[in-house]
Design a protein around this motif. Structure first.
Motif, PDB file in Angstrom:
ATOM      1  N   ALA A 115      36.133  -9.579  36.681  1.00  0.00           N
ATOM      2  CA  ALA A 115      36.121  -8.858  38.215  1.00  0.00           C
ATOM      3  C   ALA A 115      36.535  -7.624  38.231  1.00  0.00           C
ATOM      4  O   ALA A 115      35.868  -6.647  38.576  1.00  0.00           O
ATOM      5  CB  ALA A 115      36.974  -9.550  39.131  1.00  0.00           C
ATOM      6  N   LEU A 118      33.498  -4.966  37.481  1.00  0.00           N
ATOM      7  CA  LEU A 118      32.211  -5.110  38.331  1.00  0.00           C
ATOM      8  C   LEU A 118      32.491  -4.290  39.663  1.00  0.00           C
ATOM      9  O   LEU A 118      33.620  -3.875  39.725  1.00  0.00           O
ATOM     10  CB  LEU A 118      32.318  -6.322  38.868  1.00  0.00           C
ATOM     11  N   SER A 119      31.655  -3.705  40.258  1.00  0.00           N
ATOM     12  CA  SER A 119      31.577  -2.838  41.564  1.00  0.00           C
ATOM     13  C   SER A 119      31.597  -3.837  42.801  1.00  0.00           C
ATOM     14  O   SER A 119      30.699  -4.686  43.032  1.00  0.00           O
ATOM     15  CB  SER A 119      30.394  -1.967  41.523  1.00  0.00           C
ATOM     16  N   ILE A 120      32.595  -4.083  43.446  1.00  0.00           N
ATOM     17  CA  ILE A 120      32.768  -4.965  44.320  1.00  0.00           C
ATOM     18  C   ILE A 120      33.326  -4.127  45.810  1.00  0.00           C
ATOM     19  O   ILE A 120      34.103  -3.422  45.779  1.00  0.00           O
ATOM     20  CB  ILE A 120      33.994  -5.932  44.207  1.00  0.00           C
ATOM     21  N   ASP A 123      36.818  -3.711  47.494  1.00  0.00           N
ATOM     22  CA  ASP A 123      37.778  -4.488  46.934  1.00  0.00           C
ATOM     23  C   ASP A 123      39.103  -3.677  46.675  1.00  0.00           C
ATOM     24  O   ASP A 123      40.034  -4.206  46.515  1.00  0.00           O
ATOM     25  CB  ASP A 123      37.197  -4.765  45.426  1.00  0.00           C
ATOM     26  N   TRP A 129      40.308  -7.808  50.519  1.00  0.00           N
ATOM     27  CA  TRP A 129      40.449  -8.379  49.092  1.00  0.00           C
ATOM     28  C   TRP A 129      41.795  -7.858  48.751  1.00  0.00           C
ATOM     29  O   TRP A 129      42.504  -7.304  48.973  1.00  0.00           O
ATOM     30  CB  TRP A 129      39.501  -7.699  48.206  1.00  0.00           C
ATOM     31  N   GLU A 152      29.459  -8.085  48.502  1.00  0.00           N
ATOM     32  CA  GLU A 152      28.394  -7.383  47.640  1.00  0.00           C
ATOM     33  C   GLU A 152      29.188  -6.936  46.134  1.00  0.00           C
ATOM     34  O   GLU A 152      30.098  -6.284  46.108  1.00  0.00           O
ATOM     35  CB  GLU A 152      27.976  -5.674  48.235  1.00  0.00           C
ATOM     36  N   ILE A 153      28.475  -7.645  44.985  1.00  0.00           N
ATOM     37  CA  ILE A 153      29.109  -7.220  43.687  1.00  0.00           C
ATOM     38  C   ILE A 153      28.094  -6.797  42.920  1.00  0.00           C
ATOM     39  O   ILE A 153      26.651  -7.400  42.884  1.00  0.00           O
ATOM     40  CB  ILE A 153      29.458  -8.710  43.317  1.00  0.00           C
ATOM     41  N   ARG A 154      27.996  -5.820  42.226  1.00  0.00           N
ATOM     42  CA  ARG A 154      26.993  -5.401  41.391  1.00  0.00           C
ATOM     43  C   ARG A 154      27.439  -4.927  39.996  1.00  0.00           C
ATOM     44  O   ARG A 154      28.842  -4.750  39.767  1.00  0.00           O
ATOM     45  CB  ARG A 154      26.497  -4.046  42.095  1.00  0.00           C
ATOM     46  N   ARG A 155      26.502  -4.685  39.033  1.00  0.00           N
ATOM     47  CA  ARG A 155      27.062  -4.404  37.821  1.00  0.00           C
ATOM     48  C   ARG A 155      25.818  -4.133  36.935  1.00  0.00           C
ATOM     49  O   ARG A 155      24.546  -4.789  36.961  1.00  0.00           O
ATOM     50  CB  ARG A 155      27.902  -5.282  37.037  1.00  0.00           C
ATOM     51  N   ILE A 172      27.966 -16.688  38.106  1.00  0.00           N
ATOM     52  CA  ILE A 172      29.032 -16.303  38.958  1.00  0.00           C
ATOM     53  C   ILE A 172      30.060 -17.274  38.451  1.00  0.00           C
ATOM     54  O   ILE A 172      29.964 -18.570  38.677  1.00  0.00           O
ATOM     55  CB  ILE A 172      28.802 -15.799  40.199  1.00  0.00           C
ATOM     56  N   LYS A 268      24.499 -10.416  46.881  1.00  0.00           N
ATOM     57  CA  LYS A 268      24.780  -9.749  48.112  1.00  0.00           C
ATOM     58  C   LYS A 268      24.438 -10.518  49.302  1.00  0.00           C
ATOM     59  O   LYS A 268      23.928 -11.235  49.339  1.00  0.00           O
ATOM     60  CB  LYS A 268      23.681  -8.632  47.996  1.00  0.00           C
TER      61      LYS A 268
END
Length: 293
Positions: A115, A118-120, A123, A129, A152-155, A172, A268
């Motif tokens: 985690a 990752l870009s959250i 967060d 969070w 929204e979670i990105r990588r 995930i 997302k």
């Protein structure tokens, strides 16, 4: 050297030759061959075989691991011992924010992004969070939704970290705080996975760990809500339990051809019906897609 029924008897070949032949197969085939004969059993233990199954860039991953983080001695352990150590005990790399492991059947690389890697969105805001340690996580921290509508979670990662000419699936990895959670049985999440610059696979997934609850909720609530999805619940993919006690759900697939490409992963949900909580997020795992025999 013809045996019965016209089959070649390889057991008369020198052990080194048999080892070279086995190194051109797969780890699963090499293990199975041990039962063929004593000659095959001896050859299947050879460093010649198992060195071929180890990643060419293993030394680079070892350099990226934390001091004292190896579960094997690169000098004294056999190549087979190193291989199975990497299968059974993921190697933490890059400040313990990622891990490397190997698939037992193929020897292909598996990468898990913790985690913290990752870009959250939000967060760093404790209202939404919270970061916690978790005894069952391979990483130092997991992140938990306290209260939030926006997910929204990105990588992006380099495809060079993965095995070339391989179809990968992306998962995930998460938990819920038992059944003390809310929101995920109502709002479903969009997932996009693919090579940057090419068409991404897109799908909708349900992050509810208890799919029976999802189906029941839709059944009793359909008449009174216009926020529930209209798609057939039997076709909506839900999570499945892992051997390590977590849940996972596949987000998408991509073909890794190697080179300098980047793989993009997006999870997302920005238009939500209800606030969500108690979602414990460990990370995203990228591992080879293995076709059932």
């Amino acid at each position: 050297m013809e045996g019965y029924e016209g089959r070649t008897d390889f057991s008369f070949l020198p052990e080194g030759v048999i080892a070279n032949i086995l190194s051109l197969t797969t780890p699963l085939d090499a293990c199975r061959s041990s039962a063929v004969s004593r000659a095959f059993h001896a050859a299947a233990q050879s460093d010649i075989v198992w060195d071929r199954f180890l990643p060419n860039d293993l030394d680079d991953f070892i350099c990226r691991s934390k001091p004292g983080g190896l579960n094997f001695d690169p000098i004294t352990c056999s190549k087979k011992e190193i291989f199975f150590s990497l299968c059974n005990s993921p190697l933490l790399i890059d400040d313990a924010k990622k891990s490397l492991s190997l698939d037992k059947q193929s020897g292909k690389k598996c990468i898990m992004l913790g985690a913290r890697d990752l870009s959250i969105v939000w967060d760093d805001t404790s209202v939404y969070w919270t970061w916690e340690s978790h005894p069952e996580s391979r990483f130092g921290e997991v992140v938990v939704i306290v209260r939030g509508c926006w997910l929204e979670i990105r990588r992006k990662i380099s495809s060079g970290m993965l095995s070339p000419t391989t179809t990968y699936a992306t998962y995930i990895v998460f938990k819920m705080r038992e059944r003390k959670y809310f929101g995920f049985h109502i709002d479903f999440v969009d997932a996009m996975v693919g090579i940057v610059g090419s068409e991404h696979s897109v799908k909708t997934v349900c992050l509810d760990s208890y799919m029976d609850d999802v189906i029941m909720f839709q059944h009793v609530s359909r008449a009174g809500s216009n926020h529930l999805p209209t798609n057939n619940m039997s076709r909506l993919e839900g999570p499945r339990g892992r051997h390590d006690g977590w849940f996972e759900i596949v987000l998408g697939e991509f073909d890794n051809k190697g080179g300098d490409d980047e793989v993009e992963i997006i999870l997302k949900k920005v238009r939500c019906t209800f606030s969500k909580n108690s979602f414990v997020f460990q990370g995203i795992e990228i591992r080879p897609k293995i076709n059932p025999e």
